[in-house]
Design a protein around this motif. Structure first.
Motif, PDB file in Angstrom:
ATOM      1  N   TYR A 305       0.728  -0.918  -0.219  1.00 28.39           N
ATOM      2  CA  TYR A 305       0.648   0.435   0.561  1.00 28.39           C
ATOM      3  C   TYR A 305       0.829   1.049  -0.035  1.00 28.39           C
ATOM      4  O   TYR A 305       1.649   1.721   1.166  1.00 28.39           O
ATOM      5  N   CYS A 310      -3.063   0.867  -3.954  1.00 27.79           N
ATOM      6  CA  CYS A 310      -3.158  -0.726  -4.000  1.00 27.79           C
ATOM      7  C   CYS A 310      -1.895  -1.418  -5.212  1.00 27.79           C
ATOM      8  O   CYS A 310      -2.342  -1.282  -5.844  1.00 27.79           O
ATOM      9  N   PHE A 325      -7.329   0.001   2.486  1.00 28.12           N
ATOM     10  CA  PHE A 325      -7.439  -0.125   1.707  1.00 28.12           C
ATOM     11  C   PHE A 325      -7.203  -2.317   2.312  1.00 28.12           C
ATOM     12  O   PHE A 325      -7.153  -2.897   1.556  1.00 28.12           O
TER      13      PHE A 325
END
Length: 677
Positions: A305, A310, A325
Motif C-alpha cells: 500500500y 494498492c 485498503f
DNA sequence: CCCTAGGTAAACATAC
DNA sequence: CGTATGTTTACCTAGG
C-alpha cells in the motif's frame, strides 16, 4: 549450420569490444534447434552445481580449520593476503565454483526468465522497485541467518585461536603477537568469505526457487518447500496461501496431476496447474489481493500500500486511507491466481537477482582487476541495499527492517495477459524451440506507457527484450547519430550499447538487423567515401505500419488486461497524440541522457505508426502523397527532416544536455566502449 | 480464415 | 579464404 557458428564467431567481433558475447560465457543458448540439449542440462546441471557448491563450502571450511591449526602455513598465506587481493585470488580459487554456480543460473534460465519477463509486461521501473523490495526482504532474512552464522563462526574462531596460541607456545613461539594478529586477520578474512558464500548460497537458493517455480509440473507441494527459504514476507504469504487454501491446492493438484511427490529437482515436470489455471481464467482476471492477516509491522504502512494505491500486481485500486485498503484485502482471495501472481513475481525477482549477481560478478572482477583492496570483506558490495549489507557484518543484534525502501506507487504489474501465453510455453525446452518472443504488439503497446527514461536504464542493464521492432530501433539508431547515417557496424554497436538484450545471440539479431535494413524501403543505403551508410527515409517509414492502435477497443483492451486505470489510458492517448504532433513529450522526463531521446523517438514512432493513420495531421502520415522526394540518395547534405529539427532533436538540445549530445556523437565512433562484461 | 507485420533462419552474392 | 555486408526467400506467430 556452419554458417551459424561462423557468423556468430565473427559477429562477435564487432560487438566484442564489449567483451560481451564471449565473456558472457554462454552466448549461444540461442541456438535454433540444437538448443534442446541445453534445456535439458539445465535443471540437472543446476543441482550439480549446488551440490558442488556445498562441497566447496565444506571444503573451504575444512581447509580453513586446517590452516588455522597450522600457524606457519597460515602465516605465509596471510602475508600475501594482507597486501593485495592475491590472497583473495587464492581463496577465489576455492570460490570459483561458487561464482560459477552463481553464474550458471543465468546460463540456465536466462531465456526462461526473459520470456517470462517479456510476457509479464511489467514495466522496468516496476521490476526495479520489485527487486529492491524483494532484496530488502531477502536480505533481512539473510542478515538474521548470517548473524547467527557469524556468531557461531566467531565462537569457533575464538576457540581455534586459542588452540593456536597454545600450539604456538609449544612451538616456542617467536611468532609473537604479530603473527597472532595476522592469523586473526586471516581467519577473519576467511570468515568473511564464508559469510559471503553463505550469502551467495542463499541467493542461489532463491534463484533455485524461482527456477523451480517456473517449471510447470511442480504442482502443489513445492509451495511447502518454497516456504523454506523465501524472504520473510513471501514466506508469510505462502504460509497463508497454503493454509487458507490447502484444500484448493489439493483439489487442484489432484485433479490436475494427481499428486506427485514433488521432487523439486525434477527437471521437466508436466504442467503447472496454477499456471494453467491462471491462463484459463485469464480473461476474467480481476486482481486479487492477499492477506490482511499478514503481519504488519506498522499499522499504517504496508508494502503493498503506497501513495493511496494498492500495489498488488495488476491492482491499482485507489484507497483514501489505509483502513479501506485493508478492506480490500478481504476481497482478495487467496486463490490460484494470487499464488500464480506471486510466482510470477518471484520470477521477476529472480531475474533481477540474476542480473544483480551478474553485476556483482562484474564489479568484483573490475575491482580485482584494478587491485582495489576493498576494506570490506565482501568484494561484492550491494548497491541496492547497502544498509542491510552493513548491518550484516556484525554487531547489530537485531537486523534492521529495511522495508522502507523507496517505493514508487507504480504497480500496474499485470502478468495476466502474458501468462496466458506462458502457461504451456514455460518449459525451458519449449521456450527455446518456440523461439524468442513473438508477441510484439501486446508488449509493444504496453511498454511505452511507462516512463522511458527509466526504461532506458533498464534495457541497458537488463537482459530483457525491448518492446520495439527492429525497424524502429534501427531508425532510432540512425536518427540519433549526428549525421543521421550509420554504418551497419555502428548500428550494431548502438544496439549492444543500448540494450543488454542485444549483447547476446549476436548472430541472430544482427541478421535481423540486416534483414530489416534490406527489407524495408525506409532504410536507404548510401554509398559513402569510406563505405556505405544507412539512412532513414522518413516518409517511407511513416508509410508503413497500417495497424492502428488508435481504436478505442484496443486501448481499452490494453488497459483492462493490464489492470491499468483510466488514467493510464488517458496518458497513453496523450502520448499518442503527442507523438502525432511530434511533440517532445519526454523532454521533462529526460534525465540527462541523450540516448533517452532515442528511446523516446523509438517509442514515439511506434505510437506514431500506430496512430498516424487516423490522424488529421496529414503532413506526414498520408502514404499516398509525399511532399518530399521519397528517396533521397545523397545523405550528408540531406537535413532529412523537419521533424528532426523541431522534434526530437530540439528536444535533446533544449533539454538540459547539449553536451551530452556531443558526447553521444562520440559513441558512434568509438563504438561500444560501454558494454557488458 | 485470410492477410499483414514482424522475427528468425538461411542461402546466396559481393566486396574487402 | 574468411569475414562483413547485403539481398532474398521461406517459414512461423500474433493479431487485425
Amino acid at each position: 549450420m556452419m554458417q551459424e557458428s561462423g557468423t556468430e564467431a565473427t559477429s562477435n567481433g564487432p560487438a566484442n569490444e564489449n567483451g560481451g558475447a564471449s565473456v558472457e560465457g554462454v552466448p549461444r543458448e540461442g541456438r535454433p534447434k540444437s538448443a534442446a540439449p541445453s534445456a535439458e542440462v539445465t535443471a540437472a546441471d543446476f543441482l550439480h552445481l549446488q551440490q558442488h557448491q556445498a562441497l566447496q563450502m565444506a571444503r573451504q571450511i575444512l581447509l580453513q580449520q586446517q590452516q588455522q591449526s597450522q600457524p606457519q602455513q597460515l602465516q605465509s598465506q596471510q602475508n600475501t593476503g594482507r597486501k593485495s587481493p592475491k590472497a583473495n585470488d587464492k581463496q577465489q580459487s576455492l570460490q570459483v565454483p561458487v561464482s560459477v554456480a552463481m553464474m550458471t543460473p543465468q546460463v540456465i534460465t536466462p531465456q526462461q526468465m526473459q520470456q517470462i519477463l517479456q510476457q509479464q509486461v511489467l514495466s522496468p521501473q516496476q521490476l526495479q522497485v520489485l527487486l529492491q523490495q524483494q532484496q530488502a526482504l531477502m536480505l533481512q532474512q539473510l542478515q538474521q541467518q548470517l548473524q547467527e552464522f557469524y556468531k557461531k563462526q566467531q565462537e569457533q574462531l575464538h576457540l581455534q585461536l586459542l588452540q593456536q596460541q597454545q600450539q604456538q607456545q609449544h612451538a616456542g613461539s617467536k611468532q609473537s603477537k604479530e603473527q597472532q594478529v595476522s592469523a586473526q586477520q586471516l581467519a577473519f578474512q576467511q570468515q568473511l568469505l564464508q559469510v559471503q558464500q553463505v550469502q551467495q548460497q542463499h541467493l542461489l537458493n532463491l534463484q533455485r526457487q524461482g527456477l523451480l517455480s517456473i517449471q510447470p509440473g511442480q504442482t502443489g507441494l513445492p509451495l511447502h518447500s518454497l516456504t523454506q527459504m523465501i524472504p520473510t514476507e513471501l514466506q508469510q504469504l505462502w504460509k497463508e496461501v497454503t493454509n487458507a487454501h490447502v484444500k484448493e491446492e489439493h483439489n487442484n493438484s489432484s485433479s490436475n496431476n494427481g499428486h506427485r511427490g514433488l521432487d523439486l529437482s525434477s527437471p521437466a515436470p508436466p504442467k503447472n496447474p496454477l499456471l494453467n489455471q491462471h491462463a484459463s481464467t485469464n480473461g476474467q482476471y480481476m486482481s486479487h489481493k492477499r492477506e490482511s492477516t499478514l503481519e504488519e509491522p506498522s499499522p499504517h504502512s504496508h508494502p503493498l500500500y503506497g501513495h493511496g494505491v494498492c500495489k498488488w500486481p495488476g491492482c491499482e485500486a485507489v484507497f483514501d486511507d489505509f483502513q479501506s485498503f485493508l478492506h480490500l484485502n478481504n476481497e482478495h482471495a487467496l486463490d490460484d491466481r494470487s499464488t500464480a501472481q506471486c510466482r510470477v513475481q518471484m520470477q521477476v525477482v529472480q531475474q533481477l537477482e540474476l542480473q544483480l549477481a551478474k553485476d556483482k560478478e562484474r564489479l568484483q572482477a573490475m575491482m580485482t582487476h584494478l587491485h582495489v583492496k576493498s576494506t570490506e570483506p565482501k568484494a561484492t558490495p550491494q548497491p541496492l541495499n547497502l544498509v542491510s549489507n552493513v548491518t550484516l557484518s556484525k554487531s547489530a543484534p537485531e537486523a534492521s527492517p529495511p522495508l522502507s525502501l523507496p517505493q514508487t506507487p507504480t504497480t500496474p504489474t499485470a502478468p495476466l495477459t502474458p501468462l496466458s501465453q506462458t502457461h504451456s510455453v514455460i518449459t525451458a525446452t519449449n521456450l527455446h524451440s518456440m523461439g524468442p518472443m513473438r508477441r510484439r504488439y501486446s508488449e509493444k503497446y504496453n511498454m511505452p506507457i511507462s516512463p522511458i527514461s527509466q526504461n532506458k536504464e533498464f534495457y541497458m542493464n537488463t537482459d530483457v527484450r525491448p518492446p520495439f521492432t527492429y525497424a524502429s530501433l534501427i531508425r532510432q539508431a540512425i536518427l540519433e547519430s549526428p549525421e543521421k547515417q550509420l554504418t551497419l557496424n555502428e548500428i550494431y554497436n548502438w544496439f549492444t550499447r543500448m540494450f543488454a538484450y542485444f549483447r547476446r545471440n549476436a548472430a541472430t539479431w544482427k541478421n535481423a538487423v540486416r534483414h530489416n535494413l534490406s527489407l524495408h524501403k525506409c532504410f536507404v543505403r548510401v554509398e559513402n567515401v569510406k563505405g556505405a551508410v544507412w539512412t532513414v527515409d522518413e516518409i517511407e517509414f511513416q508509410k508503413r505500419r497500417p495497424q492502428k492502435i488508435s481504436s478505442p477497443a484496443l486501448v481499452k483492451n490494453i488497459q483492462t488486461s493490464l489492470g491499468y486505470g483510466p488514467t493510464l489510458s488517458a496518458a497513453f492517448q496523450f502520448q499518442a497524440s503527442m507523438a502525432e504532433n511530434n511533440i517532445p513529450l519526454y523532454t521533462t522526463a529526460s534525465i540527462g541522457s541523450p540516448t533517452l531521446n532515442s528511446l523516446a523517438n523509438a517509442i514515439r514512432e511506434e505510437m506514431n505508426g500506430a496512430m498516424d493513420h487516423g490522424n488529421s495531421n496529414g503532413s506526414d502520415s498520408s502514404p499516398g502523397r509525399s511532399p518530399l522526394p521519397a528517396h533521397h540518395i545523397s545523405v550528408k547534405e540531406e537535413p532529412l527532416d523537419p521533424e528532426d529539427h523541431d522534434g526530437p532533436l530540439s528536444l535533446v538540445t533544449t533539454a538540459n544536455h547539449s553536451p551530452d549530445f556531443d558526447h553521444h556523437r562520440d559513441y558512434d565512433d568509438e563504438q561500444g566502449h560501454d558494454d557488458m562484461l
